[in-house]
Every structure is written in C-alpha cells, then in structure tokens.
Design an enzyme around this catalytic site. Structure first.
Site, PDB file in Angstrom:
ATOM      1  N   ASP A 251       0.825  -1.237   0.060  1.00 14.97           N
ATOM      2  CA  ASP A 251      -0.132  -0.005   0.108  1.00 14.97           C
ATOM      3  C   ASP A 251       0.886   1.236  -0.132  1.00 14.97           C
ATOM      4  O   ASP A 251       1.739   1.395   0.862  1.00 14.97           O
ATOM      5  CB  ASP A 251      -0.834  -0.202   1.363  1.00 14.97           C
ATOM      6  N   ILE A 252       0.591   2.034  -0.954  1.00 15.31           N
ATOM      7  CA  ILE A 252       1.675   3.175  -1.287  1.00 15.31           C
ATOM      8  C   ILE A 252       1.543   4.239   0.075  1.00 15.31           C
ATOM      9  O   ILE A 252       2.668   4.911   0.291  1.00 15.31           O
ATOM     10  CB  ILE A 252       1.636   3.714  -2.608  1.00 15.31           C
TER      11      ILE A 252
ATOM     12  N   ASN B 159      -6.560  12.739 -10.786  1.00 17.45           N
ATOM     13  CA  ASN B 159      -7.591  13.189 -12.074  1.00 17.45           C
ATOM     14  C   ASN B 159      -6.943  14.594 -12.205  1.00 17.45           C
ATOM     15  O   ASN B 159      -6.573  15.182 -11.435  1.00 17.45           O
ATOM     16  CB  ASN B 159      -8.886  12.965 -11.678  1.00 17.45           C
TER      17      ASN B 159
ATOM     18  N   GLY C  10      -9.715   4.550  -6.070  1.00 15.55           N
ATOM     19  CA  GLY C  10      -8.319   3.848  -6.128  1.00 15.55           C
ATOM     20  C   GLY C  10      -7.343   4.380  -5.390  1.00 15.55           C
ATOM     21  O   GLY C  10      -7.659   4.715  -4.113  1.00 15.55           O
ATOM     22  N   VAL C  11      -6.219   4.416  -5.815  1.00 17.37           N
ATOM     23  CA  VAL C  11      -5.034   5.023  -4.837  1.00 17.37           C
ATOM     24  C   VAL C  11      -5.381   6.381  -4.705  1.00 17.37           C
ATOM     25  O   VAL C  11      -4.752   6.947  -3.326  1.00 17.37           O
ATOM     26  CB  VAL C  11      -3.785   4.606  -5.887  1.00 17.37           C
ATOM     27  N   ASP C  12      -5.762   7.275  -5.546  1.00 20.30           N
ATOM     28  CA  ASP C  12      -6.232   8.682  -5.213  1.00 20.30           C
ATOM     29  C   ASP C  12      -6.865   8.763  -3.676  1.00 20.30           C
ATOM     30  O   ASP C  12      -6.432   9.565  -2.899  1.00 20.30           O
ATOM     31  CB  ASP C  12      -6.891   9.304  -6.209  1.00 20.30           C
TER      32      ASP C  12
ATOM     33  N   SER D 216      -2.559   4.830 -14.058  1.00 14.50           N
ATOM     34  CA  SER D 216      -3.712   4.401 -15.230  1.00 14.50           C
ATOM     35  C   SER D 216      -3.861   3.129 -15.360  1.00 14.50           C
ATOM     36  O   SER D 216      -4.898   2.682 -16.142  1.00 14.50           O
ATOM     37  CB  SER D 216      -3.092   5.002 -16.705  1.00 14.50           C
TER      38      SER D 216
ATOM     39  N   GLY E  85      -5.657   1.143 -13.117  1.00 15.84           N
ATOM     40  CA  GLY E  85      -6.992   0.750 -12.538  1.00 15.84           C
ATOM     41  C   GLY E  85      -8.352   1.468 -13.252  1.00 15.84           C
ATOM     42  O   GLY E  85      -8.223   0.807 -14.500  1.00 15.84           O
TER      43      GLY E  85
END
Ligand code: ADP
Length: 179
Positions: A10-11, A24, A32-34, A117, A119
């Site tokens: 997990d980043i 975005n 997602g990761v965002d 990109s 996901g």
C-alpha cells in the site's frame, strides 16, 4: 539497475520522500489509490490541491504530504485508455518523467509510484508496466549525480506485482539495465 525496487503493498504506508498519486485532471480526489492517499493524508491535502488549478494529462504537480509518512505527494495525471491511438503511451511516459523531475527539483531522494492509469483508467497492465520501468531506468541512467537513491514501483496486488517483475526481468535480459 540497483536503484529500482518492485514491491507489493500500500503506497500510503511506504516511507519515502515522495509518493506519486494517480490523480485526475481536476486534482479533486477520487477512488483507487487517489482516494487512499487523500484518506491517509487528511483534509489538508485536498485543500492544497484545490488551489492548484488542476493539472494536464501527462503532467504532474507537487504538494505537501500532511499525515502521510512521505514529505511530498506528486499528483500525476495519467491518460484514460481509449484504445492506444490517442497518445496514451507518450502521455503515460511523460507522467513518470515529470514526476521524477519534480522529485529531484524538490530534493527528494526516494520516490514511490503506483501503477498509474492501470485501475479505473483502464490502461493495459503489461504495456503500462513496460513504460513505467523503461522511463524510470532511462531517468536513472541520466541521473549521473545519483540525486535519486531509490525508486519504488509499488504494486497493490499480486497480479500487478507479477507483471512488473516479468517486464523488469525481460528488460534486464534485453540489456536495458540490471538490478
Ligand atoms: P487510475 O485512475 O490512474 O487508473 P487507480 O487508482 O484506479 O488509478 O489505479 C491505479 C493502480 O493503483 C491500480 O493498479 C490499483 O490497484 C493501484 N492501487 C489502488 N490503491 C492503492 C494503494 N493504496 N497503494 C498502491 N497502489 C494502489
């Protein structure tokens, strides 16, 4: 190439100077990761992002990291996959390059990337992994002063991890770098 590490995890938990977000173009947070990065950073991050005026696809902007262990978040806007004829490969490559440049400009010595990109934006995984690895290898080859000590490619699940490992090993075999 001993300055690249491919890891699964997990980043938001990674202890590096800068983590890259797959953002975005409105820098408005999302899934997602965002979403994970914004949740872990706390409300200061979205507040700072809202003052940046968005970001073009293929580019990146840097902010503080608030409650994250990192010092910076680099918000890179990857392309939405539209079949491959809309400039997606060069836009994705440019996300990696611009993020690495921003990290160096801000004195970050360690940086972690998610699979930008791959996901919700639908980029085919092997093609994206090849771009990610090639761009990082090329950047590190040119970074003669070794201002970057380590670049982590953080894979959230085992499928992504296996794909990155395979792409990296293929590239090493073809002589584009070695671990
Ligand atoms: P995009 O919209 O650019 O496709 P996503 O966030 O949907 O971005 O997905 C990009 C990649 O990030 C996917 O491989 C997804 O599995 C991965 N991902 C999701 N959450 C995390 C996380 N916490 N740490 C690292 N990678 C993550």
């Amino acid at each position: 190439m001993n300055r690249i590490q491919i890891v699964q995890g997990d980043i938001t938990k990674v202890e590096v100077d800068a983590i890259v977000n797959a953002a975005n173009s409105r820098l408005a947070g999302g899934g997602g990761v965002d979403g994970a990065i914004h949740r872990a950073a706390g409300p200061g991050l979205i507040e700072e992002c809202s003052r940046l005026g968005g970001c073009d696809t293929g580019s990146a902007k840097i902010t503080g990291a608030y409650d994250l262990p990192a010092r910076y978040v680099i918000h890179a806007v990857g392309p939405i996959w539209q079949g491959g004829q809309a400039g997606e490969p060069s836009l994705l490559a440019s996300c990696y390059r611009r993020s690495l440049e921003l990290a160096v400009e801000h004195g970050a010595r360690t940086i972690a990337f998610p699979a930008i990109s791959c996901g919700i934006y639908g980029y085919p995984l092997s093609a994206a992994a090849e771009i990610a690895v090639k761009e990082v290898v090329s950047f590190l080859e040119l970074d003669e002063s070794e201002s970057l000590e380590m670049v982590l490619l953080v894979c959230f699940d085992s499928g992504v991890h296996e794909c990155y490992e395979r792409v990296f090993e293929d590239l090493c075999r073809r002589g584009r770098g070695q671990r």
